[in-house]
Scaffold this motif. Structure first.
Motif, PDB file in Angstrom:
ATOM      1  N   CYS A  78      -7.724  22.433  71.201  1.00 10.35           N
ATOM      2  CA  CYS A  78      -8.681  23.536  71.341  1.00 10.35           C
ATOM      3  C   CYS A  78      -8.980  24.238  70.029  1.00 10.35           C
ATOM      4  N   THR A  79      -8.047  24.256  69.097  1.00  7.54           N
ATOM      5  CA  THR A  79      -8.226  25.080  67.906  1.00  7.54           C
ATOM      6  C   THR A  79      -8.531  24.306  66.636  1.00  7.54           C
ATOM      7  N   ILE A  80      -8.456  23.002  66.643  1.00  8.94           N
ATOM      8  CA  ILE A  80      -8.643  22.239  65.413  1.00  8.94           C
ATOM      9  C   ILE A  80     -10.052  22.421  64.837  1.00  8.94           C
ATOM     10  N   TRP A  81     -11.014  22.783  65.641  1.00  6.82           N
ATOM     11  CA  TRP A  81     -12.378  22.946  65.164  1.00  6.82           C
ATOM     12  C   TRP A  81     -12.511  24.075  64.153  1.00  6.82           C
ATOM     13  N   TYR A  82     -11.610  25.005  64.141  1.00 11.71           N
ATOM     14  CA  TYR A  82     -11.758  26.097  63.186  1.00 11.71           C
ATOM     15  C   TYR A  82     -10.698  26.077  62.089  1.00 11.71           C
ATOM     16  N   MET A  83     -10.273  24.912  61.714  1.00 12.24           N
ATOM     17  CA  MET A  83      -9.352  24.761  60.593  1.00 12.24           C
ATOM     18  C   MET A  83     -10.132  24.128  59.437  1.00 12.24           C
ATOM     19  N   ASN A  84      -9.973  24.671  58.253  1.00 12.70           N
ATOM     20  CA  ASN A  84     -10.670  24.190  57.071  1.00 12.70           C
ATOM     21  C   ASN A  84      -9.635  23.987  55.976  1.00 12.70           C
ATOM     22  N   THR A  85      -9.579  22.785  55.390  1.00 13.69           N
ATOM     23  CA  THR A  85      -8.551  22.464  54.396  1.00 13.69           C
ATOM     24  C   THR A  85      -9.180  21.879  53.139  1.00 13.69           C
ATOM     25  N   GLN A  86      -8.653  22.291  51.983  1.00 13.47           N
ATOM     26  CA  GLN A  86      -9.024  21.684  50.702  1.00 13.47           C
ATOM     27  C   GLN A  86      -7.758  21.466  49.894  1.00 13.47           C
ATOM     28  N   GLN A  87      -7.772  20.431  49.064  1.00 11.72           N
ATOM     29  CA  GLN A  87      -6.620  20.202  48.195  1.00 11.72           C
ATOM     30  C   GLN A  87      -7.070  19.639  46.858  1.00 11.72           C
TER      31      GLN A  87
ATOM     32  N   TRP B  59       2.656  30.017  50.679  1.00 13.10           N
ATOM     33  CA  TRP B  59       2.497  31.424  50.985  1.00 13.10           C
ATOM     34  C   TRP B  59       1.278  31.593  51.871  1.00 13.10           C
ATOM     35  N   VAL B  60       1.251  32.721  52.592  1.00  8.90           N
ATOM     36  CA  VAL B  60       0.224  32.962  53.595  1.00  8.90           C
ATOM     37  C   VAL B  60      -0.384  34.338  53.382  1.00  8.90           C
ATOM     38  N   ALA B  61      -1.707  34.407  53.510  1.00 10.38           N
ATOM     39  CA  ALA B  61      -2.433  35.678  53.467  1.00 10.38           C
ATOM     40  C   ALA B  61      -3.224  35.808  54.765  1.00 10.38           C
ATOM     41  N   THR B  62      -3.234  36.990  55.322  1.00 12.43           N
ATOM     42  CA  THR B  62      -3.976  37.195  56.561  1.00 12.43           C
ATOM     43  C   THR B  62      -5.048  38.259  56.363  1.00 12.43           C
ATOM     44  N   SER B  63      -6.172  38.010  56.991  1.00  7.29           N
ATOM     45  CA  SER B  63      -7.294  38.944  57.048  1.00  7.29           C
ATOM     46  C   SER B  63      -7.799  38.895  58.485  1.00  7.29           C
ATOM     47  N   PRO B  64      -8.567  39.875  58.910  1.00  4.59           N
ATOM     48  CA  PRO B  64      -9.069  39.829  60.283  1.00  4.59           C
ATOM     49  C   PRO B  64      -9.802  38.510  60.568  1.00  4.59           C
TER      50      PRO B  64
ATOM     51  N   THR C 200      -4.887  32.294  55.890  1.00  7.08           N
ATOM     52  CA  THR C 200      -4.989  31.299  54.825  1.00  7.08           C
ATOM     53  C   THR C 200      -3.593  30.974  54.331  1.00  7.08           C
ATOM     54  N   SER C 201      -3.275  29.685  54.290  1.00  7.72           N
ATOM     55  CA  SER C 201      -1.995  29.270  53.710  1.00  7.72           C
ATOM     56  C   SER C 201      -2.290  28.397  52.501  1.00  7.72           C
ATOM     57  N   ALA C 202      -1.458  28.547  51.490  1.00  9.21           N
ATOM     58  CA  ALA C 202      -1.601  27.773  50.261  1.00  9.21           C
ATOM     59  C   ALA C 202      -0.247  27.152  49.939  1.00  9.21           C
ATOM     60  N   THR C 203      -0.242  25.844  49.789  1.00  7.98           N
ATOM     61  CA  THR C 203       0.978  25.116  49.459  1.00  7.98           C
ATOM     62  C   THR C 203       0.851  24.565  48.046  1.00  7.98           C
ATOM     63  N   HIS C 204       1.931  24.713  47.271  1.00  3.63           N
ATOM     64  CA  HIS C 204       1.979  24.273  45.874  1.00  3.63           C
ATOM     65  C   HIS C 204       3.168  23.328  45.742  1.00  3.63           C
TER      66      HIS C 204
ATOM     67  N   ILE D 239       1.161  17.839  40.160  1.00  2.00           N
ATOM     68  CA  ILE D 239       1.118  19.019  41.027  1.00  2.00           C
ATOM     69  C   ILE D 239       0.021  18.803  42.063  1.00  2.00           C
ATOM     70  N   ASN D 240       0.261  19.339  43.239  1.00  2.00           N
ATOM     71  CA  ASN D 240      -0.729  19.305  44.318  1.00  2.00           C
ATOM     72  C   ASN D 240      -0.815  20.696  44.908  1.00  2.00           C
ATOM     73  N   GLN D 241      -2.033  21.107  45.187  1.00  2.00           N
ATOM     74  CA  GLN D 241      -2.273  22.401  45.824  1.00  2.00           C
ATOM     75  C   GLN D 241      -3.118  22.149  47.069  1.00  2.00           C
ATOM     76  N   ARG D 242      -2.797  22.859  48.136  1.00  2.00           N
ATOM     77  CA  ARG D 242      -3.520  22.695  49.392  1.00  2.00           C
ATOM     78  C   ARG D 242      -3.780  24.079  49.975  1.00  2.00           C
ATOM     79  N   ILE D 243      -5.027  24.335  50.310  1.00  2.00           N
ATOM     80  CA  ILE D 243      -5.433  25.599  50.931  1.00  2.00           C
ATOM     81  C   ILE D 243      -5.936  25.273  52.335  1.00  2.00           C
ATOM     82  N   GLU D 244      -5.441  26.035  53.288  1.00  2.00           N
ATOM     83  CA  GLU D 244      -5.856  25.815  54.671  1.00  2.00           C
ATOM     84  C   GLU D 244      -6.242  27.153  55.292  1.00  2.00           C
TER      85      GLU D 244
END
Length: 163
Positions: free
Chosen positions: A10-19, A90-95, A99-103, A115-120
């Protein structure tokens, strides 16, 4: 179908990832030291204007870091996972969005690493915010990787030359 499976479906449609990743000509432990010294990020990447550890002196699970990026609101990022010398998330939340960022720092050999960085982005606004900020996010990931590479290779060659 379990409840967990339904949630993902149900929720995968609103996930956005870049790396983004890059190879750095410096040992992984040196890159880790530079990468995790987040308060100095503004010295080597244009993608961060200001970074300050709110509580504690170094990154650890639970540490909060306030980061201001160009054309973005200042956010508090809280470290949720840490494998010393290897990775942190680390994770940041807004209304409406989380957003989570992995390093990740991976040693290739004694003097080279990757190095790899991933933002979701997740949440009901991720389907809107993700596409609107995609090019900026990609550019910031590229700037951080290029700046880290330059800083680490410069400081490692200086350190290696004087050793």
């Amino acid at each position: 179908m379990t409840l967990a499976t339904q949630w993902v479906v149900c929720t995968i449609w609103y996930m956005n990832t870049q790396q983004h990743g890059t190879t750095i000509s410096a040992p992984a432990d040196h890159v880790w030291q530079v990468f995790t010294d987040v308060e100095r990020w503004p010295n080597w990447t244009r993608s961060v204007v200001r970074a300050a550890i709110v509580d504690g002196r170094t990154l650890d699970v639970g540490t909060a870091v306030r980061i201001k990026q160009p054309r973005m609101p200042e956010l508090a990022w809280v470290v949720t996972e840490l494998t010393v010398g290897r990775s942190w998330t680390w994770v940041a939340t807004s209304p409406g969005i989380v957003t989570s960022a992995t390093h990740v720092v991976e040693g290739i050999d004694a003097v080279t690493c990757r190095i790899n960085q991933r933002i979701e982005h997740r949440g009901v606004l991720a389907a809107v915010i993700g596409p609107l900020t995609a090019s900026r996010t990609r550019r910031y990931l590229e700037q951080e990787a290029a700046g880290l590479k330059s800083q680490c290779e410069l400081t490692w060659s200086d350190g290696a030359a004087s050793a």
